[in-house]
Design an enzyme around this catalytic site. Sequence first.
Site, PDB file in Angstrom:
ATOM      1  N   SER A   1       9.886 -32.357  59.497  1.00  0.00           N
ATOM      2  CA  SER A   1      11.102 -33.089  60.094  1.00  0.00           C
ATOM      3  C   SER A   1      11.842 -32.339  61.137  1.00  0.00           C
ATOM      4  O   SER A   1      12.415 -32.983  62.053  1.00  0.00           O
ATOM      5  CB  SER A   1      12.009 -33.264  58.864  1.00  0.00           C
TER       6      SER A   1
ATOM      7  N   HIS B   1      18.419 -30.319  57.834  1.00  0.00           N
ATOM      8  CA  HIS B   1      18.279 -30.348  59.300  1.00  0.00           C
ATOM      9  C   HIS B   1      19.380 -29.846  60.146  1.00  0.00           C
ATOM     10  O   HIS B   1      20.413 -29.772  59.788  1.00  0.00           O
ATOM     11  CB  HIS B   1      17.673 -31.661  59.925  1.00  0.00           C
TER      12      HIS B   1
ATOM     13  N   ASP C   1      22.705 -32.309  57.860  1.00  0.00           N
ATOM     14  CA  ASP C   1      22.465 -33.141  56.397  1.00  0.00           C
ATOM     15  C   ASP C   1      22.232 -32.315  55.448  1.00  0.00           C
ATOM     16  O   ASP C   1      21.727 -32.898  54.275  1.00  0.00           O
ATOM     17  CB  ASP C   1      21.478 -34.338  56.895  1.00  0.00           C
TER      18      ASP C   1
END
Length: 395
Positions: A47, A358, A355
């Site tokens: 991610s 990240h 979040d």
Amino acid sequence: MIRNMAHPPTYIILVLSPLAWCLLGSSFAAASRPECSFPAVFNFGDSNSDTGGLSAVFGQAPSPHGETFFRTPSGRYCDGRLIVDFIAEKLGLPFLSAYLDAVGSNFSHGANFATAGSTIRPQNTTLRQSGFSPISLDVQFNEFYEFKRRSQVARRRGGVFEKLLPKEDVFSRALYTFDIGQNDLTAGYFANMSTDVVRAYIPDVLDQFKNIIKYIHGEGGRYFWIHNTGPVGCLPYVMERVPILASQVDDAGCASPFNEVAQDFNRGLKQAVAQLRKELHAAAITYVDVYAIKYALISQPKKFGIKQPLKTCCGHGGKYNYNIHLGCGSKITHHGKEVIIGKSCDDPSVHVNWDGVHYTEGANRKVFDHIVGGSLSDPPIPLTMACHEQLPQSS
Ligand SMILES: *[C@@H]1O[C@H](CO)[C@@H](O)[C@H](O)[C@H]1NC(C)=O
Ligand SMILES: *[C@@H]1O[C@H](CO)[C@@H](O)[C@H](O)[C@H]1NC(C)=O
Ligand SMILES: *[C@@H]1O[C@H](CO)[C@@H](O)[C@H](O)[C@H]1NC(C)=O
């Protein structure tokens, strides 16, 4: 040349070589070498560099993801751009489309094989069970292998295919970027493994990573830009989920045991890269210490204009504004009305963490600004020079 020189005293020769010659040689070479012109970037990762892979297959990362830069969800787990986006911008290329994003993508300047939740080693669990992506690094390589061949077949059909797919020679001239490994560590912790158990399997993870670099080199890839892993012990999703003792929290408020394992992984990765450099013919491989700058942002926030080093911008409740069940963008129904619970903060740029997992675009920008010039790289060359093979070290 040497024969024409007036007999220099022997001690000067001894003093000058090999270190002085090496220094003279490298500064001369750096000054005289042209910037690389990478026609494409092929990215592999999780991610930290997913620009829409997981979203294309498993559903879009919801609003407010994307709010700062794209003003709409953009397949990224971030309010805006990722480090890989800043890399593309710097190289004068459009943002990379996810390979899995079949709709509207233009792959002529590269493709992104990263998906959120990816690991280097394939996991024996489903995404639903564990949250880890089935698209591990070996699968990402398979995708690349297919892409390389099929793109050439499709290009021969002409028309739009020629405009949307890379020419054959692009593959040997492209920059191959990597940001993966973090989830191989957290997968162990989330399965209740101790740091010792996780540490013990790192060599296997790194062996599998090395194999993939060799396979890409076998496919003609020559220029590699490899990020190490960040301080996972500073991320709310780890700190909330895996209990540690108060004595294991460092001055920055991070969980030391997980950061120590991350640094072990990074030492191993750096060694693996050094070994690959010896083994792979005509390859330029750059190891990039993103850990250093990520940890600096969190441990010296004032220096970087950061007000919230640990607490998330987008989330709900708890010590870190993070709740695993009510993540960024999550909604609940209250008196028959849908209410957004995982809301974003007023100013994401003063947060490091977006979040719970990240980094914010602001933090990504700062990380990029510190790695682009090469001062955190081995060898210490800028991004735009990452096609130049490392000069032989004096031995
Ligand atoms: C998954 O299972 C295989 C076969 O038992 C094993 O070799 C491998 O190490 C497992 N992978 C992980 C990440 O645990
Ligand atoms: C795809 O991107 C390339 C490189 O940026 C560009 O030259 C080309 O026009 C684009 N093709 C289409 C069909 O948009
Ligand atoms: C880990 O341990 C916790 C607490 O004992 C338990 O609730 C959880 O199911 C365990 N997780 C796994 C993946 O074994």
